[in-house]
Design a protein around this motif. Structure first.
Motif, PDB file in Angstrom:
ATOM      1  N   LEU A 106       0.825  -1.202   0.000  1.00  0.00           N
ATOM      2  CA  LEU A 106       0.000   0.000   0.000  1.00  0.00           C
ATOM      3  C   LEU A 106       0.867   1.263   0.000  1.00  0.00           C
ATOM      4  CD1 LEU A 106      -2.761  -1.013   2.583  1.00  0.00           C
ATOM      5  CD2 LEU A 106      -2.918  -1.053   0.089  1.00  0.00           C
ATOM      6  N   ALA A 107       1.923   1.243   0.803  1.00  0.00           N
ATOM      7  CA  ALA A 107       2.811   2.407   0.877  1.00  0.00           C
ATOM      8  C   ALA A 107       3.524   2.644  -0.448  1.00  0.00           C
ATOM      9  CB  ALA A 107       3.826   2.214   2.002  1.00  0.00           C
ATOM     10  N   ALA A 108       3.900   1.549  -1.121  1.00  0.00           N
ATOM     11  CA  ALA A 108       4.652   1.672  -2.373  1.00  0.00           C
ATOM     12  C   ALA A 108       3.790   2.237  -3.493  1.00  0.00           C
ATOM     13  CB  ALA A 108       5.220   0.310  -2.774  1.00  0.00           C
ATOM     14  N   LEU A 160      -1.060 -12.265  -6.474  1.00  0.00           N
ATOM     15  CA  LEU A 160      -1.565 -11.868  -7.782  1.00  0.00           C
ATOM     16  C   LEU A 160      -1.861 -10.369  -7.809  1.00  0.00           C
ATOM     17  CD1 LEU A 160      -4.115 -13.678 -10.015  1.00  0.00           C
ATOM     18  CD2 LEU A 160      -4.485 -11.280  -9.455  1.00  0.00           C
ATOM     19  N   ILE A 161      -2.500  -9.867  -6.741  1.00  0.00           N
ATOM     20  CA  ILE A 161      -2.814  -8.441  -6.676  1.00  0.00           C
ATOM     21  C   ILE A 161      -1.545  -7.597  -6.728  1.00  0.00           C
ATOM     22  CG2 ILE A 161      -3.708  -6.613  -5.180  1.00  0.00           C
ATOM     23  CD1 ILE A 161      -5.886  -8.204  -6.554  1.00  0.00           C
ATOM     24  N   GLU A 162      -0.511  -8.026  -6.035  1.00  0.00           N
ATOM     25  CA  GLU A 162       0.754  -7.287  -6.067  1.00  0.00           C
ATOM     26  C   GLU A 162       1.280  -7.190  -7.501  1.00  0.00           C
ATOM     27  OE1 GLU A 162       5.275  -8.230  -4.822  1.00  0.00           O
ATOM     28  OE2 GLU A 162       3.898  -8.094  -3.097  1.00  0.00           O
ATOM     29  N   GLY A 163       1.293  -8.324  -8.200  1.00  0.00           N
ATOM     30  CA  GLY A 163       1.760  -8.315  -9.583  1.00  0.00           C
ATOM     31  C   GLY A 163       0.886  -7.452 -10.474  1.00  0.00           C
ATOM     32  N   LEU A 164      -0.434  -7.506 -10.253  1.00  0.00           N
ATOM     33  CA  LEU A 164      -1.358  -6.698 -11.040  1.00  0.00           C
ATOM     34  C   LEU A 164      -1.110  -5.210 -10.822  1.00  0.00           C
ATOM     35  CD1 LEU A 164      -3.905  -6.260 -12.777  1.00  0.00           C
ATOM     36  CD2 LEU A 164      -5.247  -6.531 -10.673  1.00  0.00           C
ATOM     37  N   LEU A 165      -0.976  -4.796  -9.564  1.00  0.00           N
ATOM     38  CA  LEU A 165      -0.769  -3.382  -9.267  1.00  0.00           C
ATOM     39  C   LEU A 165       0.511  -2.854  -9.908  1.00  0.00           C
ATOM     40  CD1 LEU A 165      -1.827  -3.216  -5.503  1.00  0.00           C
ATOM     41  CD2 LEU A 165      -3.028  -2.211  -7.439  1.00  0.00           C
ATOM     42  N   TYR A 166       1.587  -3.592  -9.761  1.00  0.00           N
ATOM     43  CA  TYR A 166       2.857  -3.120 -10.328  1.00  0.00           C
ATOM     44  C   TYR A 166       2.822  -3.132 -11.852  1.00  0.00           C
ATOM     45  CZ  TYR A 166       5.001  -3.115  -5.688  1.00  0.00           C
ATOM     46  OH  TYR A 166       5.317  -2.836  -4.374  1.00  0.00           O
ATOM     47  N   SER A 167       2.061  -4.062 -12.438  1.00  0.00           N
ATOM     48  CA  SER A 167       1.939  -4.077 -13.899  1.00  0.00           C
ATOM     49  C   SER A 167       1.139  -2.877 -14.395  1.00  0.00           C
ATOM     50  CB  SER A 167       1.275  -5.377 -14.361  1.00  0.00           C
ATOM     51  OG  SER A 167       2.101  -6.495 -14.089  1.00  0.00           O
ATOM     52  N   LEU A 168       0.034  -2.566 -13.707  1.00  0.00           N
ATOM     53  CA  LEU A 168      -0.787  -1.426 -14.100  1.00  0.00           C
ATOM     54  C   LEU A 168      -0.027  -0.107 -13.978  1.00  0.00           C
ATOM     55  CD1 LEU A 168      -4.238  -2.315 -12.470  1.00  0.00           C
ATOM     56  CD2 LEU A 168      -3.706  -2.270 -14.916  1.00  0.00           C
ATOM     57  N   LEU A 169       0.855  -0.028 -12.983  1.00  0.00           N
ATOM     58  CA  LEU A 169       1.536   1.236 -12.695  1.00  0.00           C
ATOM     59  C   LEU A 169       2.902   1.347 -13.371  1.00  0.00           C
ATOM     60  CD1 LEU A 169       0.627   1.513  -8.903  1.00  0.00           C
ATOM     61  CD2 LEU A 169      -0.520   2.580 -10.852  1.00  0.00           C
ATOM     62  N   ASP A 170       3.274   0.324 -14.134  1.00  0.00           N
ATOM     63  CA  ASP A 170       4.557   0.325 -14.834  1.00  0.00           C
ATOM     64  C   ASP A 170       4.395   1.050 -16.170  1.00  0.00           C
ATOM     65  OD1 ASP A 170       6.940  -0.159 -16.112  1.00  0.00           O
ATOM     66  OD2 ASP A 170       6.862  -2.337 -15.929  1.00  0.00           O
ATOM     67  N   SER A 171       5.049   2.175 -16.324  1.00  0.00           N
ATOM     68  CA  SER A 171       4.912   2.979 -17.548  1.00  0.00           C
ATOM     69  C   SER A 171       5.432   2.251 -18.781  1.00  0.00           C
ATOM     70  CB  SER A 171       5.643   4.315 -17.392  1.00  0.00           C
ATOM     71  OG  SER A 171       7.030   4.094 -17.130  1.00  0.00           O
ATOM     72  N   ASP A 172       6.258   1.235 -18.594  1.00  0.00           N
ATOM     73  CA  ASP A 172       6.791   0.460 -19.718  1.00  0.00           C
ATOM     74  C   ASP A 172       5.948  -0.760 -20.056  1.00  0.00           C
ATOM     75  OD1 ASP A 172       8.980   2.190 -20.055  1.00  0.00           O
ATOM     76  OD2 ASP A 172      10.124   1.134 -18.505  1.00  0.00           O
ATOM     77  N   ASN A 173       4.867  -0.970 -19.304  1.00  0.00           N
ATOM     78  CA  ASN A 173       4.005  -2.133 -19.528  1.00  0.00           C
ATOM     79  C   ASN A 173       2.872  -1.721 -20.472  1.00  0.00           C
ATOM     80  OD1 ASN A 173       1.840  -4.120 -19.178  1.00  0.00           O
ATOM     81  ND2 ASN A 173       3.069  -4.922 -17.490  1.00  0.00           N
ATOM     82  N   ALA A 174       2.950  -2.169 -21.724  1.00  0.00           N
ATOM     83  CA  ALA A 174       1.982  -1.749 -22.739  1.00  0.00           C
ATOM     84  C   ALA A 174       0.568  -2.221 -22.399  1.00  0.00           C
ATOM     85  CB  ALA A 174       2.402  -2.282 -24.101  1.00  0.00           C
ATOM     86  N   THR A 175       0.457  -3.431 -21.867  1.00  0.00           N
ATOM     87  CA  THR A 175      -0.871  -3.961 -21.521  1.00  0.00           C
ATOM     88  C   THR A 175      -1.495  -3.154 -20.398  1.00  0.00           C
ATOM     89  OG1 THR A 175      -0.207  -6.188 -22.198  1.00  0.00           O
ATOM     90  CG2 THR A 175      -2.134  -5.997 -20.770  1.00  0.00           C
ATOM     91  N   GLY A 176      -0.689  -2.842 -19.375  1.00  0.00           N
ATOM     92  CA  GLY A 176      -1.180  -2.029 -18.273  1.00  0.00           C
ATOM     93  C   GLY A 176      -1.663  -0.672 -18.738  1.00  0.00           C
ATOM     94  N   LYS A 177      -0.908  -0.063 -19.646  1.00  0.00           N
ATOM     95  CA  LYS A 177      -1.287   1.252 -20.176  1.00  0.00           C
ATOM     96  C   LYS A 177      -2.611   1.169 -20.941  1.00  0.00           C
ATOM     97  CE  LYS A 177       0.566   5.196 -22.747  1.00  0.00           C
ATOM     98  NZ  LYS A 177      -0.695   5.441 -23.479  1.00  0.00           N
ATOM     99  N   GLN A 178      -2.788   0.133 -21.738  1.00  0.00           N
ATOM    100  CA  GLN A 178      -4.030  -0.039 -22.489  1.00  0.00           C
ATOM    101  C   GLN A 178      -5.221  -0.212 -21.551  1.00  0.00           C
ATOM    102  OE1 GLN A 178      -3.229  -3.360 -25.071  1.00  0.00           O
ATOM    103  NE2 GLN A 178      -2.449  -2.071 -26.724  1.00  0.00           N
ATOM    104  N   LEU A 179      -5.033  -0.965 -20.487  1.00  0.00           N
ATOM    105  CA  LEU A 179      -6.110  -1.166 -19.524  1.00  0.00           C
ATOM    106  C   LEU A 179      -6.512   0.141 -18.851  1.00  0.00           C
ATOM    107  CD1 LEU A 179      -4.942  -4.524 -17.896  1.00  0.00           C
ATOM    108  CD2 LEU A 179      -7.003  -4.186 -19.259  1.00  0.00           C
ATOM    109  N   LEU A 180      -5.519   0.945 -18.458  1.00  0.00           N
ATOM    110  CA  LEU A 180      -5.818   2.209 -17.789  1.00  0.00           C
ATOM    111  C   LEU A 180      -6.414   3.235 -18.748  1.00  0.00           C
ATOM    112  CD1 LEU A 180      -2.775   2.576 -15.376  1.00  0.00           C
ATOM    113  CD2 LEU A 180      -5.128   1.997 -14.817  1.00  0.00           C
ATOM    114  N   ASP A 181      -6.167   3.074 -20.029  1.00  0.00           N
ATOM    115  CA  ASP A 181      -6.804   3.948 -21.019  1.00  0.00           C
ATOM    116  C   ASP A 181      -8.300   3.672 -21.127  1.00  0.00           C
ATOM    117  OD1 ASP A 181      -4.475   5.276 -21.646  1.00  0.00           O
ATOM    118  OD2 ASP A 181      -4.013   4.013 -23.400  1.00  0.00           O
TER     119      ASP A 181
END
Length: 227
Positions: A106-108, A160-181
């Motif tokens: 949560l802090a991260a 799984l949630i930890e991996g999901l959060l870091y993937s969504l917030l990773d600016s280099d993760n194309a899939t995460g960026k598409q999801l947040l769009d």
């Protein structure tokens, strides 16, 4: 209870209320190079007996990297064999996801500009129940809700949630960026922190299975208060 290193007799402690049990997490200390045989005698009374089929307990020397131990289930007894490479080994049902790691997660993520933490309420043991909101809140986007660990013994859910959060917030993760769009995310990493800390399989501090509380929730059984 213990006899010899070839027959260390153990029993899993039930959740509050005594209805459910299966989760275990303990430390074994011994001599390097020696083999220890651990017998969990009440495994045949556990909540999900099918879970013992082809099951292998997890273990770690540094509590960071986990591996499997030879494990067998027969006649209601779960047997785990450990040959020590260090003096102390941690052995668990699944790889633990500690409350301390939960707080670190949560802090991260809160420092990311797209993240807002919302305090949903206080648990019966007076721990925070926290919602992680990710996105810009745009009305045209879909809203996706994800919850984890209503059953606290299912620790893989928070991994799984930890991996999901870091993937969504990773600016280099194309899939995460598409999801947040396309969507705003509302994620509760741990729905049952009390049960997690207490080492429960399915229930919270009151012995309530939260997966059965959706129809008629109560402050006495679910949360101390709700925001």
């Amino acid at each position: 209870m213990q006899t010899t290193k070839k027959d260390i007799q153990l029993a899993i402690r039930p959740d509050v209320g005594g209805e459910f049990f299966q989760w275990f997490n303990f430390r074994l200390s011994g001599q390097i190079g020696e083999q220890y045989v651990l017998n969990i005698l009440n495994a045949g009374e556990a909540s999900y007996l099918e879970g013992w089929e082809n099951y292998q307990a997890v273990a770690s020397y540094d509590r960071q990297h986990w591996f499997r131990l030879p494990t067998s289930y027969k006649d209601g007894k779960l047997t785990i064999v450990a040959e020590l490479e260090c003096e102390t080994i941690q052995i668990a049902y699944f790889a633990p996801y500690s409350y301390e790691r939960h707080q670190d997660l949560l802090a991260a993520v809160q420092v990311h500009p797209l993240v807002t933490l919302e305090h949903l309420g206080e648990t019966l043991d007076k721990r925070d129940l926290t919602l992680v909101k990710i996105g810009d809140g745009a009305a045209h986007k879909r809203n996706i809700w994800i919850t984890a660990r209503q059953h606290p013994g299912e620790t893989m859910a928070e991994w799984l949630i930890e991996g999901l959060l870091y993937s969504l917030l990773d600016s280099d993760n194309a899939t995460g960026k598409q999801l947040l769009d396309k969507a705003n995310f509302y994620i509760v990493p741990n729905m049952n922190p009390d049960g997690s800390v207490r080492g429960h399989l399915r229930t919270n501090a009151a012995g309530t299975n939260l997966n059965r509380e959706w129809q008629s929730p109560s402050l006495d059984k679910s949360l101390k208060y709700f925001m």
